[in-house]
Design an enzyme around this catalytic site. Structure first.
Site, PDB file in Angstrom:
ATOM      1  N   GLU A 215       0.873  -1.177   0.000  1.00 22.99           N
ATOM      2  CA  GLU A 215       0.000   0.000   0.000  1.00 22.99           C
ATOM      3  C   GLU A 215       0.903   1.217   0.000  1.00 22.99           C
ATOM      4  O   GLU A 215       1.453   1.595   1.032  1.00 22.99           O
ATOM      5  CB  GLU A 215      -0.922  -0.017   1.230  1.00 22.99           C
ATOM      6  CG  GLU A 215      -1.799  -1.251   1.330  1.00 22.99           C
ATOM      7  CD  GLU A 215      -2.729  -1.416   0.147  1.00 22.99           C
ATOM      8  OE1 GLU A 215      -2.920  -0.444  -0.605  1.00 22.99           O
ATOM      9  OE2 GLU A 215      -3.260  -2.517  -0.050  1.00 22.99           O
ATOM     10  N   CYS A 249      -2.060   9.178   2.896  1.00 23.44           N
ATOM     11  CA  CYS A 249      -1.616   8.611   1.619  1.00 23.44           C
ATOM     12  C   CYS A 249      -2.631   8.832   0.511  1.00 23.44           C
ATOM     13  O   CYS A 249      -2.266   8.834  -0.671  1.00 23.44           O
ATOM     14  CB  CYS A 249      -1.311   7.122   1.770  1.00 23.44           C
ATOM     15  SG  CYS A 249      -2.720   6.118   2.285  1.00 23.44           S
TER      16      CYS A 249
END
Length: 473
Positions: A215, A249
């Site tokens: 990720e 993010c």
């Protein structure tokens, strides 16, 4: 106290021994571990929020509750509500040529899952993958971030108090510990962090043929379409950008908007930021940048862009120089007049800077997105369904939210993950259960069947049967 490579190997061996003794935990065992995690979070809510606040210098308790505690508890409760069903084998009849045989897919725990946790959301990005690993019946070992040392130490302490050593283990330490951790022979490794570090993690895992879920991040665009509700778009983009001071993010990294609306965006954003975060220099609901290093990096992106010709528009009603008044308090800044040669348009910002990139038509905006690495998230503000479908069909991103930001990550029915440079694999909900399971295929032959008709020697009967198979497939 940090862990050595020997400590890590010993902990992994303890987890693996426990897994071998109970390779297929039943549902009551899995549910008990999830409830233990839930109880720990509720009991330590205040302490966890205080530790994260201390690590950041200022992290609003409200943001920790909303963006970390709530999704963690929600994930646990979703797993408790659905995990028993996810565990059940999926049975069906075999293919026509093999009837009356049957097949099934039998979910089986992989074994021991490694989880490398980043600093920006240290609670949620530890608990989220841990929930998926536990509901799938695995043991788990987490490496916490050295950049949130107070929280990492507290989380390790509480996991050791609440779980058996053979259920969940937590490691702390610096980059050397992280490197040793990623080189351990886990049955699956999940890493959340930067693309640059992701290369090293994947390389280390490859030595053991450990499958990985990465990720990562990248530059997630927000597109304001020609038919967008403009004020709403500006507000939601600012919300997504400014929670946790942009250290997210999937925060909008830049905005693509009609050229005629750039000045209007600046005007609206100034008013909205002042409303969301009044008296920014002393507002305890606006997060600090996590470290001096990160602060200097973001400030350098801003200053380099201005030196190269961009214009910086500081938002909020903080007085001039407020970015130096409180430790690592960086006010939000819009950047206009940017171009791709600037570092701020090449690197993931991960802070409260928001470049505005004008376009003359929507196809130009789509072309801009597709000319760059696939982002982790894409945000589109538009009311015209045909235009929405055009953007969805012609762009590739890890996840998409329409007419808002961030919230696709909170949907248990949607996988979360990147694509290309923004990551590989996904988790959350049933997708996470499957990521941390082996879906073992099982073929059950019926007692009375016709497979013997295909045995050698290959004569006329065999050729007739083969002919039928080739025709009917």
């Amino acid at each position: 106290m940090t862990d050595s490579a020997t400590d890590l190997s010993q902990r992994l061996q303890l987890l693996r021994t426990a897994q071998r003794a109970e390779p297929m935990p039943d549902w009551p065992a899995r549910a008990a571990r999830l409830r233990t995690l839930e109880k720990m979070l509720l009991e330590q809510r205040e302490a966890f929020a205080a530790a994260i606040h201390a690590d950041f210098g200022c992290r609003p308790r409200e943001e920790t509750d909303l963006l970390e505690l709530f999704p963690s508890l929600s994930a646990i409760r979703h797993a408790l509500g659905h995990g028993r069903r996810w565990m059940k084998p999926r049975r069906q009849l075999a293919g026509l040529a093999f009837l009356p045989a049957r097949t099934e897919l039998r979910p089986q725990p992989l074994g021991v899952v490694g989880i490398i946790v980043p600093w920006n959301y240290p609670l949620y990005l530890a608990v989220g993958p841990l929930v998926d690993a536990l509901v799938a019946g695995n043991r788990a070992m987490l490496k916490m971030s050295e950049f949130t040392p107070r929280f990492s130490a507290l989380f390790a302490e509480q996991v050791a108090r609440c779980f058996q050593p053979g259920e969940v283990a937590v490691a702390t330490g610096d980059a050397a510990v992280a490197q040793a951790f990623s080189a351990l022979p886990f049955d699956h490794l999940l890493f959340t962090g930067s693309t640059a570090v992701g290369h090293h993690v994947m390389r280390a895992a490859a030595a053991n043929l450990t499958p990985v879920t990465l990720e990562l991040g990248g530059k997630s665009p927000a597109i304001i379409g020609p038919g967008a509700r403009f004020e709403h778009a500006v507000e939601r983009i600012l919300f997504g950008k400014l929670v946790n001071a942009g250290q997210t993010c999937i925060a909008p990294d830049y905005v693509l908007l009609p050229r005629s609306q750039v000045a209007d965006f600046v005007t609206a954003a100034r008013a909205i930021a002042g409303r969301l975060y009044p008296r920014l220099d002393e507002n305890a609901q606006y997060a600090s940048i996590v470290s001096d290093r990160q602060y200097r990096r973001i400030a350098a992106l801003r200053d380099d862009a201005v030196a190269a010709g961009a214009r910086a528009e500081t938002l909020g009603d903080a007085p001039a120089g407020a970015d130096n008044r409180l430790p690592r308090r960086l006010p939000p800044v819009l950047l206009t007049g940017v171009d791709d040669s600037m570092s701020v348009m090449q690197e993931e910002i991960f802070g409260p800077l928001l470049p505005l990139v004008p376009y003359d038509n929507l196809d130009e905006a789509i072309a801009y997105v597709t000319a760059h690495p696939h982002p982790l998230a894409l945000y589109l503000f538009e009311q015209d369904h045909a235009l929405i479908d055009r953007v969805l069909a012609r762009t590739l991103a890890g996840g998409v939210t329409i007419n808002d930001t961030l919230y696709h990550i909170a949907q248990h029915g949607l996988p979360f993950g990147g694509v290309g440079a923004s990551g590989m694999g996904g988790y959350h909900g049933e997708t996470g259960f499957r990521t941390f399971s082996h879906l073992k295929p099982v073929f059950r032959q019926a007692r009375f069947n016709g497979v013997g008709l295909l045995n050698p020697p290959y004569g006329a009967r065999f050729r007739r049967m083969l002919g039928l198979l080739l025709k009917r497939g």
